[in-house]
Design an enzyme around this catalytic site. Structure first.
Site, mmCIF file in Angstrom:
data_model
loop_
_atom_site.group_PDB
_atom_site.id
_atom_site.type_symbol
_atom_site.label_atom_id
_atom_site.label_comp_id
_atom_site.label_asym_id
_atom_site.label_seq_id
_atom_site.Cartn_x
_atom_site.Cartn_y
_atom_site.Cartn_z
ATOM 1 N N GLU A 29 -9.359 -5.278 -3.790
ATOM 2 C CA GLU A 29 -8.741 -4.286 -2.968
ATOM 3 C C GLU A 29 -9.754 -3.776 -2.059
ATOM 4 O O GLU A 29 -9.490 -3.324 -0.977
ATOM 5 C CB GLU A 29 -8.042 -3.273 -3.914
ATOM 6 C CG GLU A 29 -6.942 -3.863 -4.619
ATOM 7 C CD GLU A 29 -5.551 -3.863 -3.853
ATOM 8 O OE1 GLU A 29 -5.518 -3.315 -2.794
ATOM 9 O OE2 GLU A 29 -4.690 -4.311 -4.524
ATOM 10 N N HIS B 193 -7.528 -5.818 0.330
ATOM 11 C CA HIS B 193 -6.192 -5.087 0.477
ATOM 12 C C HIS B 193 -5.444 -5.511 1.680
ATOM 13 O O HIS B 193 -6.218 -5.648 2.916
ATOM 14 C CB HIS B 193 -6.710 -3.791 0.651
ATOM 15 C CG HIS B 193 -5.434 -2.541 0.429
ATOM 16 N ND1 HIS B 193 -4.685 -2.526 -0.540
ATOM 17 C CD2 HIS B 193 -4.937 -1.976 1.392
ATOM 18 C CE1 HIS B 193 -3.773 -1.511 -0.523
ATOM 19 N NE2 HIS B 193 -3.877 -1.168 0.941
ATOM 20 N N SER C 27 0.885 -1.229 -0.068
ATOM 21 C CA SER C 27 0.051 0.026 -0.077
ATOM 22 C C SER C 27 0.902 1.339 0.071
ATOM 23 O O SER C 27 1.853 1.539 -0.948
ATOM 24 C CB SER C 27 -0.910 -0.141 1.158
ATOM 25 O OG SER C 27 -2.052 0.930 1.259
#
Length: 526
Positions: A333, A433, A214
């Site tokens: 995600e 995610h 990320s």
């Protein structure tokens, strides 16, 4: 995790040993720390702990900084330095019970063989949380199991975040000429520390891979465009984190003014910032962003000093083209950001899904048209499936596609993956995610992991971990036990799909890629 040497002639494949080690690690209790020997490095004599066959050195200071100014290196040659506890993390809004301090420039090392002759490849991890939150003290980021393989040295780094690391004040006060990119400079300072000291811990300073999830991946993409970082790392892997463009200096200045107004500080006199309590600076992070709305955005700035052009616009920065790169995303995600139980998702129908998708796409595209296209392409999908796929492909995936394709156009070595292995504790979340963090670190049973510890998770973890380690060693993620994984090129757009049984696909989600390529991509925050 079991350790084995490459080239073993025991008759058992190396991959089998690693997978077996994952099975043991996933169910084993936490290792008890025992005293370890001292590692004598140029920066000091560090005393760590020994845990499950691995030497751990936590809380090594690599720098010290005054508020809103670039950090300076810290070394204590010949001085005995305890390295048995994590250092404090950067102050932030995110909840957690870790100690927090502006004095947060600490790194951690795990190594199975802390001696200079070992010369093992180095994997240096940069945490996520955008540019405002997070730390490497998260149990999923623990390097013990990855280092216990015996073939890599693992380093994790904390640095300054949010206003402490990215508040851009240079146009308001010349004393803060480096502000706006201080978090990036912290990471560069940490890499310089690794270059100068990691050999004493058994690492090879000429074989360093940076990997980050990320925001960590975005910081890596940004460093690939920063001349000050040149030569400090030799491979790069970004996990659901991209930085196509940086914040422009005018927008960054507008954000600084909004933040100062929230603090009650005038932009003509920044002196109060230097003595204001840390807590007040954190409280003001909820200032409204004048560009995006919501909380004020912090991120790297095109300041024409440390960052003189965008990382991937108008093309891939030439500095990074020689660096082999892995680029990955998870299949779902936005199922991490937009909970299935949230008001945004609950009650989704064909009558309201376009309105709810619109603000989550972060691009200017007609949402009703997007929904109509999805319904025509996938007539059996529900509004919820359309919502998550569109927001993932239109928002989270676009940056990775752009980066991979710009590198492919330049002939740069790159490989692309997608994680399809989904949550085993809440199947509604899919491959959300952060799903890849415990798979790469082998921390399947850590707090926050949703992989489970069964054979399917161990298989997916072994595939990812083997690929990352092979990539660290050679600059190529291919290894025995997986199908051949070609470089990402525009002719095929070949992608590794990591799952219980990992496989290679050409141009997965081609339809979604082409759909959203109709409109320009704007990096959030820029």
């Amino acid at each position: 995790m079991a350790s084995s040497k490459a080239g073993s002639t025991s008759g058992v494949s190396r991959r089998s040993v690693v997978a077996g080690g994952l099975a043991l690690a996933a169910s084993a209790p936490a290792f008890a720390a025992a005293p370890a020997g001292t590692v004598r490095a140029p920066a000091g004599d560090f005393v760590g702990t020994r845990e499950g066959g691995v030497h751990a050195f936590r809380g090594i200071r690599y720098g010290r900084a005054e508020r809103f100014r670039a950090a300076v290196p810290v070394t204590q040659p010949g001085t005995r330095v305890p390295a048995q506890r994590f250092g404090p993390i950067c102050p932030q809004k995110a909840e957690g019970d870790e100690p927090r301090s502006e004095d947060c420039l600490f790194l951690n090392i795990w190594t199975a063989e802390p001696r200079a002759a070992a010369r093992k490849p180095v994997m240096l991890y940069i945490h996520g949380g955008a540019y405002s939150n997070g730390s490497v003290t998260d149990p999923m980021n623990d390097g013990q199991r990855l280092a216990a393989r015996g073939d890599v040295v693992v380093v994790t780094v904390n640095h300054r975040l949010n206003a402490f690391g990215y508040l851009y004040l240079a146009r308001l006060d010349p004393r803060f000429a480096d502000s706006g990119n201080l978090g990036q400079l912290d990471l560069i300072l940490a890499l310089q520390w690794v270059r100068d000291n990691i050999a004493a811990f058994g690492g090879d300073p000429n074989c360093v891979m940076v990997f980050g999830q990320s925001g960590g991946g975005a910081k890596i993409a940004t460093m690939m465009a920063m001349p000050a970082a040149k030569g400090l790392f030799h491979r790069a892997a970004t996990m659901s984190g991209q930085q196509v463009t940086a914040s422009g200096p005018l927008n960054a200045t507008a954000r600084a003014r909004a933040y100062l107004q929230r603090l009650g500080v005038t932009d003509s006199n920044l002196e109060p910032l230097l003595t204001m309590p840390t807590e007040r600076l954190v409280d003001a992070l909820d200032a409204t962003d004048p560009i995006l709305g919501g909380g004020v955005y912090f991120g790297p700035v095109l300041d024409m000093k440390w960052l003189t052009r965008h990382p991937f616009w108008p093309d891939a920065h030439p500095q990074g083209l020689a660096i082999p790169m892995l680029l990955g995303n998870t299949h779902d995600e936005t199922r991490a950001f937009l909970s299935p139980d949230s008001p945004r998702v609950q009650g989704l129908t064909w009558d309201n899904v376009a309105d709810r998708i619109a603000p989550e796409l972060r691009i200017d595209i007609l949402p009703e048209w997007v929904v109509a296209q999805y319904r025509q392409r996938f007539p059996d999908w529900t509004p919820t499936q359309v919502f998550y796929d569109a927001t993932t492909c239109g928002r989270s995936w676009r940056g990775q596609v752009i980066e991979a394709e710009e590198r492919a156009k330049a002939g740069a070595p790159g490989w692309v993956y997608q994680v399809d292995f989904g949550s085993r504790t809440d199947p509604r979340r899919g491959a959300f995610h952060t799903m890849d963090i415990p798979l790469v670190f082998g921390t399947l049973d850590a707090a926050g992991s949703q992989t489970g510890t069964a054979a399917d998770a161990r298989a997916a973890s072994a595939a990812m971990q083997e690929s990352f380690v092979a990539f660290t060693k050679t600059g190529d993620p291919n290894h025995h036990g997986l199908p051949n994984w070609p470089r990402y090129e525009l002719a095929g757009r070949t992608t590794m799909i990591f799952d219980v049984r990992s496989r290679v696909e050409d141009d997965p989600r081609r339809w979604q890629r082409e759909l959203f390529a109709r409109v320009p991509y704007i990096q959030p925050g820029t």
